[in-house]
Structures are given as C-alpha cells and as structure tokens.
Write a protein that holds these residues in place. Structure first.
Motif, PDB file in Angstrom:
ATOM      1  N   ALA A  15       0.953  -1.041  -0.065  1.00  0.00           N
ATOM      2  CA  ALA A  15       0.023   0.038  -0.091  1.00  0.00           C
ATOM      3  C   ALA A  15       0.890   1.113   0.079  1.00  0.00           C
ATOM      4  CB  ALA A  15      -0.910   0.140   1.147  1.00  0.00           C
ATOM      5  N   GLN A  16       2.104   1.164   0.826  1.00  0.00           N
ATOM      6  CA  GLN A  16       2.898   2.234   0.718  1.00  0.00           C
ATOM      7  C   GLN A  16       3.513   2.402  -0.765  1.00  0.00           C
ATOM      8  OE1 GLN A  16       3.704   4.341   3.600  1.00  0.00           O
ATOM      9  NE2 GLN A  16       5.037   5.651   2.191  1.00  0.00           N
ATOM     10  N   PHE A  17       3.910   1.561  -1.190  1.00  0.00           N
ATOM     11  CA  PHE A  17       4.352   1.886  -2.698  1.00  0.00           C
ATOM     12  C   PHE A  17       3.287   2.176  -3.603  1.00  0.00           C
ATOM     13  CE2 PHE A  17       4.763   0.063  -6.908  1.00  0.00           C
ATOM     14  CZ  PHE A  17       5.894   0.294  -7.181  1.00  0.00           C
ATOM     15  N   ARG A  19       0.908   4.082  -3.025  1.00  0.00           N
ATOM     16  CA  ARG A  19       0.402   5.540  -2.611  1.00  0.00           C
ATOM     17  C   ARG A  19       1.253   6.488  -3.128  1.00  0.00           C
ATOM     18  NH1 ARG A  19      -2.319   9.251  -2.376  1.00  0.00           N
ATOM     19  NH2 ARG A  19      -3.405  10.053  -0.586  1.00  0.00           N
ATOM     20  N   GLY A  20       2.826   6.196  -3.460  1.00  0.00           N
ATOM     21  CA  GLY A  20       3.600   6.973  -4.022  1.00  0.00           C
ATOM     22  C   GLY A  20       3.817   6.830  -5.450  1.00  0.00           C
ATOM     23  N   ALA A  21       3.303   5.456  -5.989  1.00  0.00           N
ATOM     24  CA  ALA A  21       3.565   5.420  -7.382  1.00  0.00           C
ATOM     25  C   ALA A  21       2.414   5.676  -8.162  1.00  0.00           C
ATOM     26  CB  ALA A  21       3.857   3.746  -7.818  1.00  0.00           C
ATOM     27  N   LEU A  22       1.084   6.047  -7.773  1.00  0.00           N
ATOM     28  CA  LEU A  22      -0.020   6.052  -8.500  1.00  0.00           C
ATOM     29  C   LEU A  22      -0.086   7.503  -8.507  1.00  0.00           C
ATOM     30  CD1 LEU A  22      -2.589   3.687  -7.148  1.00  0.00           C
ATOM     31  CD2 LEU A  22      -1.234   3.602  -9.346  1.00  0.00           C
ATOM     32  N   LYS A  23      -0.687   7.928  -9.941  1.00  0.00           N
ATOM     33  CA  LYS A  23      -0.903   9.290 -10.207  1.00  0.00           C
ATOM     34  C   LYS A  23      -2.264   9.960  -9.422  1.00  0.00           C
ATOM     35  CE  LYS A  23      -2.055  12.665 -13.896  1.00  0.00           C
ATOM     36  NZ  LYS A  23      -2.424  12.686 -15.531  1.00  0.00           N
ATOM     37  N   ALA A  24      -2.253  10.802  -8.670  1.00  0.00           N
ATOM     38  CA  ALA A  24      -3.342  11.137  -7.832  1.00  0.00           C
ATOM     39  C   ALA A  24      -4.066  12.028  -8.396  1.00  0.00           C
ATOM     40  CB  ALA A  24      -2.569  12.325  -6.548  1.00  0.00           C
ATOM     41  N   ARG A  25      -5.589  11.506  -8.526  1.00  0.00           N
ATOM     42  CA  ARG A  25      -6.789  12.350  -8.896  1.00  0.00           C
ATOM     43  C   ARG A  25      -7.493  12.770  -7.776  1.00  0.00           C
ATOM     44  NH1 ARG A  25      -9.158   8.507 -13.574  1.00  0.00           N
ATOM     45  NH2 ARG A  25      -7.376   8.290 -14.911  1.00  0.00           N
ATOM     46  N   VAL A  26      -7.971  14.058  -7.822  1.00  0.00           N
ATOM     47  CA  VAL A  26      -8.806  14.512  -6.401  1.00  0.00           C
ATOM     48  C   VAL A  26     -10.355  14.297  -6.910  1.00  0.00           C
ATOM     49  CG1 VAL A  26      -9.218  16.556  -5.083  1.00  0.00           C
ATOM     50  CG2 VAL A  26      -6.988  16.309  -6.008  1.00  0.00           C
ATOM     51  N   ILE A  43      -2.912  -2.123 -11.249  1.00  0.00           N
ATOM     52  CA  ILE A  43      -2.298  -3.298 -11.836  1.00  0.00           C
ATOM     53  C   ILE A  43      -1.030  -2.949 -12.589  1.00  0.00           C
ATOM     54  CG2 ILE A  43      -2.875  -5.130 -13.418  1.00  0.00           C
ATOM     55  CD1 ILE A  43      -5.772  -5.069 -12.669  1.00  0.00           C
ATOM     56  N   LYS A  44      -0.977  -1.823 -13.342  1.00  0.00           N
ATOM     57  CA  LYS A  44       0.282  -1.625 -13.994  1.00  0.00           C
ATOM     58  C   LYS A  44       1.482  -1.206 -13.131  1.00  0.00           C
ATOM     59  CE  LYS A  44      -2.159   0.320 -18.133  1.00  0.00           C
ATOM     60  NZ  LYS A  44      -2.431   1.504 -18.892  1.00  0.00           N
ATOM     61  N   ALA A  45       1.060  -0.579 -11.919  1.00  0.00           N
ATOM     62  CA  ALA A  45       2.058  -0.241 -10.983  1.00  0.00           C
ATOM     63  C   ALA A  45       2.512  -1.284 -10.390  1.00  0.00           C
ATOM     64  CB  ALA A  45       1.604   0.794  -9.909  1.00  0.00           C
ATOM     65  N   LEU A  46       2.021  -2.504  -9.758  1.00  0.00           N
ATOM     66  CA  LEU A  46       2.524  -3.634  -9.540  1.00  0.00           C
ATOM     67  C   LEU A  46       3.402  -4.470 -10.431  1.00  0.00           C
ATOM     68  CD1 LEU A  46      -0.308  -4.749  -7.295  1.00  0.00           C
ATOM     69  CD2 LEU A  46       1.590  -3.502  -6.509  1.00  0.00           C
ATOM     70  N   LEU A  47       2.906  -4.355 -11.671  1.00  0.00           N
ATOM     71  CA  LEU A  47       3.696  -4.958 -12.906  1.00  0.00           C
ATOM     72  C   LEU A  47       5.199  -4.260 -13.292  1.00  0.00           C
ATOM     73  CD1 LEU A  47       0.796  -6.490 -14.920  1.00  0.00           C
ATOM     74  CD2 LEU A  47       1.943  -7.660 -13.162  1.00  0.00           C
ATOM     75  N   SER A  48       5.261  -3.007 -12.739  1.00  0.00           N
ATOM     76  CA  SER A  48       6.480  -2.179 -13.080  1.00  0.00           C
ATOM     77  C   SER A  48       7.525  -2.712 -12.443  1.00  0.00           C
ATOM     78  CB  SER A  48       5.988  -0.786 -12.861  1.00  0.00           C
ATOM     79  OG  SER A  48       6.105  -0.635 -11.325  1.00  0.00           O
ATOM     80  N   PRO A  49       8.685  -2.204 -13.099  1.00  0.00           N
ATOM     81  CA  PRO A  49      10.124  -2.784 -12.483  1.00  0.00           C
ATOM     82  C   PRO A  49      10.239  -2.037 -11.236  1.00  0.00           C
ATOM     83  CG  PRO A  49      10.280  -2.047 -14.770  1.00  0.00           C
ATOM     84  CD  PRO A  49       9.028  -1.467 -14.432  1.00  0.00           C
ATOM     85  N   GLY A  50       9.689  -0.963 -10.837  1.00  0.00           N
ATOM     86  CA  GLY A  50       9.807  -0.313  -9.469  1.00  0.00           C
ATOM     87  C   GLY A  50       9.243  -1.160  -8.309  1.00  0.00           C
ATOM     88  N   TYR A  51       8.299  -1.818  -8.723  1.00  0.00           N
ATOM     89  CA  TYR A  51       7.736  -2.639  -7.781  1.00  0.00           C
ATOM     90  C   TYR A  51       8.410  -3.790  -7.440  1.00  0.00           C
ATOM     91  CZ  TYR A  51       4.280  -5.472  -5.085  1.00  0.00           C
ATOM     92  OH  TYR A  51       3.955  -6.279  -3.861  1.00  0.00           O
ATOM     93  N   GLN A  52       9.365  -4.337  -8.419  1.00  0.00           N
ATOM     94  CA  GLN A  52      10.143  -5.670  -8.459  1.00  0.00           C
ATOM     95  C   GLN A  52      11.399  -5.251  -7.705  1.00  0.00           C
ATOM     96  OE1 GLN A  52       8.879  -8.302  -9.457  1.00  0.00           O
ATOM     97  NE2 GLN A  52       7.171  -7.379 -10.547  1.00  0.00           N
ATOM     98  N   LYS A  53      11.655  -3.930  -7.446  1.00  0.00           N
ATOM     99  CA  LYS A  53      13.034  -3.424  -6.822  1.00  0.00           C
ATOM    100  C   LYS A  53      12.530  -3.445  -5.233  1.00  0.00           C
ATOM    101  CE  LYS A  53      15.141  -1.387 -10.644  1.00  0.00           C
ATOM    102  NZ  LYS A  53      15.592  -0.311 -11.322  1.00  0.00           N
ATOM    103  N   ALA A  54      11.244  -3.092  -5.030  1.00  0.00           N
ATOM    104  CA  ALA A  54      10.644  -2.813  -3.497  1.00  0.00           C
ATOM    105  C   ALA A  54      10.974  -4.058  -2.553  1.00  0.00           C
ATOM    106  CB  ALA A  54       9.223  -2.613  -3.625  1.00  0.00           C
ATOM    107  N   ALA A  68      -4.598 -10.213  -6.828  1.00  0.00           N
ATOM    108  CA  ALA A  68      -4.735 -10.775  -5.599  1.00  0.00           C
ATOM    109  C   ALA A  68      -4.409 -10.050  -4.464  1.00  0.00           C
ATOM    110  CB  ALA A  68      -3.918 -12.172  -5.813  1.00  0.00           C
ATOM    111  N   VAL A  69      -3.050  -9.269  -4.715  1.00  0.00           N
ATOM    112  CA  VAL A  69      -2.267  -8.547  -3.731  1.00  0.00           C
ATOM    113  C   VAL A  69      -3.421  -7.173  -3.633  1.00  0.00           C
ATOM    114  CG1 VAL A  69      -0.651  -6.837  -3.461  1.00  0.00           C
ATOM    115  CG2 VAL A  69      -0.034  -9.023  -4.441  1.00  0.00           C
ATOM    116  N   LEU A  70      -4.017  -6.752  -4.691  1.00  0.00           N
ATOM    117  CA  LEU A  70      -4.654  -5.190  -4.570  1.00  0.00           C
ATOM    118  C   LEU A  70      -6.274  -5.696  -3.819  1.00  0.00           C
ATOM    119  CD1 LEU A  70      -4.184  -3.954  -8.086  1.00  0.00           C
ATOM    120  CD2 LEU A  70      -3.529  -3.103  -5.966  1.00  0.00           C
ATOM    121  N   SER A  71      -6.559  -6.860  -3.975  1.00  0.00           N
ATOM    122  CA  SER A  71      -7.782  -7.441  -3.178  1.00  0.00           C
ATOM    123  C   SER A  71      -7.492  -7.386  -1.621  1.00  0.00           C
ATOM    124  CB  SER A  71      -8.036  -8.552  -3.603  1.00  0.00           C
ATOM    125  OG  SER A  71      -8.817  -8.641  -5.104  1.00  0.00           O
TER     126      SER A  71
END
Length: 268
Positions: A15-17, A19-26, A43-54, A68-71
C-alpha cells in the motif's frame, strides 16, 4: 483505521508503494477532497520494474497475482471501492463526486479512493522545522552579537541583490525604448533576464534584437496534405476515427482504402 493497523507488513508495504507510485486524482467524498485512482492503474504499478525492486512486498509476476495483492490491500481498507459521478462544481474541471459502494471488491475498471496517507515523516519534519524557525525569530534579541551581526550583513547583501535586479530591469527598459526610436526594432539587454532558465543562462546573450517570431504556416500545409492524401472522418460512438486515403497513379483509376485507429481511453 483499525483494519489498517491489523494489516501484515507486506500488505502495508504494498500500500505504501502504491500511494507513492499512482498518479493522484482529486475527488469529492461527502464534501471532503480525497485522492482516488482507477484499478488498472494499480495493476500496471504492481507489474512495473519499480515494484520488483521494492523490499518486503508480496511477489507479483502476472496480472492475476497483482489483482490478488490489490484485493488484500482493499480488504484492510487502505482504499475503498467508489462510484464516480459528475463534477462537484459548475466547471467540468471540478473534482468528481465519489460515493462508497457497499460491496467491496477489486476490478480493473472500478475506481478506488484512498484512506491511507502513507508515510508522514516529511509532514512531521516540516512542522518541527517551522516551529524551530519561529522560535529562532522570536529569540533573536538573545542571539550572540556575532550571529546578529552576520544576519544583518546577510540581509544587506540580499537587499542589494534585489535592488540590483530592479536597476538592471529599469536600465534595459530605458535602453530598449531609446534603440526602438533610433534603431528599430530595438535592442534588449539581457533578453533572457526574466525567462524560465537558469541563473547563468539569464545573462546570456548580452544583447539581442527584438525581432518578431516567425509564424509557422501549419494550416496551409494541413490543407495541402488533406488534398493529396485524403480526409479524416471522426465518429462519436466508439472512440475511433476512420481516415480515407486516396491512392495516386496515372495508369490506373483512383481507389480509396480505409484505416481504423483506436483512440486512447481517457480513464487509462
């Protein structure tokens, strides 16, 4: 929330990842402005290379594992499923009205509002720094004489720099008016002084003629291109357009071919 405190460390890190990776919409939820996102963006954020390095996050290799993780993150109320309505104000750019849906599940085409602010250390550090600056200003009479003298010299230097900037601006304006009358179209000293460039680039070049910018003839080129290649017909139904292209040739009759291209999804 109590449910967020019961979340395992891996789910909380995911969730912390996000919160910082997704573009904020108000959006507007019960009169309060909150950030929200669309499921497929997560889904795209969790499949990105940045998440693999977390570190210390649930492993994600494909879209099913990402869902499954997002659920699981949704189950601990880090974000909740909402229904997005129209603008909250008279302008189309106003925040969209959000309403929480009772049945919570994760889907790529649904919207979700954040109830998790992420790490607050920057907020706490900023608050402490602001309080320290205010206390230092209030206690200025108690400062050692050498520190008060240094602050006085520093303030004089800053005021001198601001005054020098105003002097340069006035001199360059007077010089421009004189050269505009004597040698039209006029000369600007430090033409990039107020441009959005770096400090050194603001004084380069030293002078420049005030020449009008050349206008590009895009409209005429577009008309010639339409006459040679064909015309584009837009449709209002499925977000696609059809472009008709004419084939040129002397020894055969002219024919037309059609091409369909999908337009980008606005909510992607």
């Amino acid at each position: 929330m109590e449910q967020q405190q019961k979340a395992p460390p891996e789910i909380r890190n995911a969730a912390q990842f996000l919160r910082g990776a997704l573009k904020a919409r108000v959006g507007a939820l019960n009169g309060k402005r909150l950030d929200y996102f669309k499921g497929k963006s997560a889904i795209k954020a969790l499949l990105s290379p940045g998440y693999q390095k977390a570190k210390d996050v649930p492993p994600v290799q494909d879209e099913e594992q990402a869902i499954a993780v997002l659920s699981a993150v949704n189950a601990f109320a880090f974000f909740l499923r909402v229904q997005r309505g129209g603008p909250s104000g008279s302008s189309s750019s106003s925040p969209k009205i959000l309403q929480i849906i009772q049945e919570q599940k994760f889907a790529a085409d649904e919207y979700y509002v954040w109830f998790f602010e992420g790490s607050q250390w920057t907020t706490y550090a900023g608050g402490i720094l602001m309080v320290a600056i205010m206390l230092a200003g209030v206690m200025f009479p108690l400062w050692p004489p050498i520190m008060r003298l240094g602050v006085w010299y520093l303030s004089i230097v800053m005021l001198g720099l601001v005054g020098l900037l105003f002097a340069i601006a006035i001199v360059r304006l007077i010089f421009y008016v004189i050269t505009l009358i004597v040698a039209s179209p006029g000369i600007w000293i430090f033409p990039k002084l107020f441009a959005d460039v770096g400090f050194v680039e603001s004084f380069i070049p030293l002078w420049e003629w005030d020449l009008p910018k050349k206008k590009t003839k895009k409209s005429k080129k577009g008309e010639k291109t339409d006459k040679k290649k064909g015309k584009a017909v837009s449709t209002n139904g499925d977000g696609a357009f059809i472009e008709e292209v004419e084939e040129s040739g002397d020894s055969r009759p002219q024919s037309r071919s059609a091409r369909v291209e999908d337009a980008e999804d606005e909510d992607a």
